[in-house]
Design an enzyme around this catalytic site. Structure first.
Site, mmCIF file in Angstrom:
data_model
loop_
_atom_site.group_PDB
_atom_site.id
_atom_site.type_symbol
_atom_site.label_atom_id
_atom_site.label_comp_id
_atom_site.label_asym_id
_atom_site.label_seq_id
_atom_site.Cartn_x
_atom_site.Cartn_y
_atom_site.Cartn_z
ATOM 1 N N THR A 164 1.055 -1.384 0.093
ATOM 2 C CA THR A 164 -0.014 -0.081 -0.433
ATOM 3 C C THR A 164 0.599 1.740 0.201
ATOM 4 O O THR A 164 1.178 1.626 -1.322
ATOM 5 C CB THR A 164 -1.112 -0.141 0.971
ATOM 6 N N LYS A 190 4.021 -6.915 4.451
ATOM 7 C CA LYS A 190 4.109 -5.969 3.788
ATOM 8 C C LYS A 190 3.342 -4.967 5.214
ATOM 9 O O LYS A 190 3.005 -5.307 6.149
ATOM 10 C CB LYS A 190 2.843 -5.107 2.643
ATOM 11 N N THR A 201 1.921 -8.620 12.566
ATOM 12 C CA THR A 201 2.035 -7.214 11.993
ATOM 13 C C THR A 201 1.170 -7.343 11.300
ATOM 14 O O THR A 201 0.124 -7.812 10.896
ATOM 15 C CB THR A 201 3.958 -7.398 11.753
ATOM 16 N N ASN A 409 -0.325 10.540 5.925
ATOM 17 C CA ASN A 409 -1.214 10.056 6.517
ATOM 18 C C ASN A 409 -2.408 11.363 6.968
ATOM 19 O O ASN A 409 -3.732 11.104 6.943
ATOM 20 C CB ASN A 409 -0.374 9.607 8.219
ATOM 21 N N THR A 414 -6.924 10.554 0.545
ATOM 22 C CA THR A 414 -6.738 11.697 -1.260
ATOM 23 C C THR A 414 -5.517 11.375 -2.111
ATOM 24 O O THR A 414 -5.600 12.265 -3.239
ATOM 25 C CB THR A 414 -6.678 13.136 -0.739
#
Length: 414
Positions: A164, A190, A201, A409, A414
């Site tokens: 991500t 990841k 995790t 963050n 957006t």
């Protein structure tokens, strides 16, 4: 470091493979593709074993457990075996109600149907934005392409498809000999933000071809997780989707390993290296991070107390910002130790940054500040805390807290 025959390092009981991955163990294949959840990047990945594999798992302790995690728990619990893992990134399928659970079951059903697997031999994993439903038409279209894609083993595509906000893929593999058989362990993970795990995790996937008792596999994963994945923190947040899955398909054809076997400790050492490597890669890739921070605590009553103190230090935002600013502010480390809730004698406390001792017998001492800053300027920062009152020791890993963490963050949706 020299590399030869795909080996980068050789330890006492195993070798680390330079080009290894989750498909280094016999009988595993993996891949990934772009199915349309994200705008451009790969967002659908899978791992497949030629035979059903014994499975072990650890999961987030977050009360709001995502729909795919519920489905995966059901799969693992039913028989203790998995043959396939399907992962989507971009949307977490968390806090999505009955529709989200229905979608997770549909992913399991469709993936198992395409590959001819038993439904309960499939794990479903999602990661990404919380609270939005999955685009199941796009996911199903991607799932229909997997049988053809499996003909080309592409672990690097899997490693990319599960990401991500990560800035790099995370992988590792090791090999060792067991009674004349070569055994391999591979891993991919990841994780970048929302990292403060309890029993897991962000996402970790570990494969091995070892022949092992399933109950002992679960024991091994829990034991190693507590010393690796549970010893990292990026920002103090525990995700709704965290899990680590470990599959052992037995294709190395070694004599079945149990906790009583002579080779048990060799297996644990290799598995711990894999998990620790992945955990440290996650900590280094903390959102906006510029440094990996390793804290070692020694001289306390128990190993668990040492790990708790170490994790409290690397979880402190004041410590993390001081490290980002390359400021040897020992007071922030002492403060974090003080609220760790562990019983310690502060009058025996010593603290070092790199090789520079800055606190001794609980009091600050004169030190070369420029030398301390030199150690803080490095990409890998070491802090050693010693209490000289016991044999317990432990480590934890984290990262600094930079301006970029807030930027990333603040605009995540957006």
């Amino acid at each position: 470091m020299k590399t030869y025959n795909n080996v980068t390092e050789t330890y006492s009981s195993f070798s680390v493979l330079h080009q290894g991955s989750v498909t280094t163990p016999k009988g595993f294949r993996a891949g990934g593709m772009h199915c349309g959840i994200k705008r451009k990047r790969k967002d659908l990945g899978w791992i497949y074993s030629e035979v059903p594999a014994d499975a072990a798992a650890v999961y987030t302790m977050n009360t709001f457990q995502a729909a795919p995690l519920i489905v995966t728990k059901e799969s693992v619990t039913k028989e203790g075996k998995l043959q396939g893992i399907i992962v989507n990134s971009g949307k977490a399928n968390a806090c999505t109600g009955p529709k989200g659970l229905e979608d997770a079951y549909e992913m399991r059903r469709q993936f198992s149907s395409e590959l001819g697997l038993a439904e309960h031999h499939v794990a479903v994993v999602s990661t990404g934005l919380i609270g939005e439903n999955l685009p199941m038409d796009k996911i199903n279209q991607g799932l229909r392409q997997i049988p053809e894609s499996l003909k080309r083993n592409a672990p690097e595509d899997f490693e990319k498809a599960i990401l991500t906000t990560d800035t790099f893929s995370k992988k590792v593999a090791v090999q060792f000999e067991m009674n004349g058989k070569t055994v391999s362990i591979g891993g991919a993970a990841k994780g970048s933000g929302m990292i403060h795990p309890n029993m897991a995790t962000m996402l970790g996937f570990i494969t091995t071809d070892i022949n092992i008792e399933q109950r002992d596999l679960q024991t091994a994963l829990r034991e190693v997780t507590n010393q690796t994945f549970n010893a990292i923190s990026v920002d103090g947040d525990t995700s709704t989707n965290d899990m680590v899955l470990l599959l052992a398909n037995g294709l190395a054809q070694n004599e079945k390993l149990t906790k009583e076997s002579d080779m048990w400790n060799n297996f644990i050492a290799a598995l711990q290296f894999v998990c620790e490597s992945l955990a440290k890669q996650i900590a280094r890739d903390g959102e906006g991070a510029t440094k990996l921070v390793e804290v070692q605590v020694t001289g306390v009553a128990t190993d668990q107390s040492a790990r708790n103190i170490a994790k409290t230090i690397i979880s402190s935002n004041l410590v993390k910002t001081a490290i980002f600013g390359e400021d040897p502010n020992w007071g922030r480390i002492v403060c974090a130790i003080g609220y760790s809730e562990e019983q310690i004698d502060p009058t025996n406390l010593s603290i070092s940054i790199g090789t520079v001792e800055i606190v001794k017998k609980g009091l600050p001492i004169s030190f070369n500040e420029e030398e301390a800053i030199f150690h803080l300027e490095k990409e890998h920062v070491y802090i050693h805390v010693d209490f000289d009152q016991g044999n317990g020791s432990g480590k934890a890993w984290g990262c600094d807290l930079s301006y970029n963490y807030v930027r990333i963050n603040a605009s995540y949706r957006t």
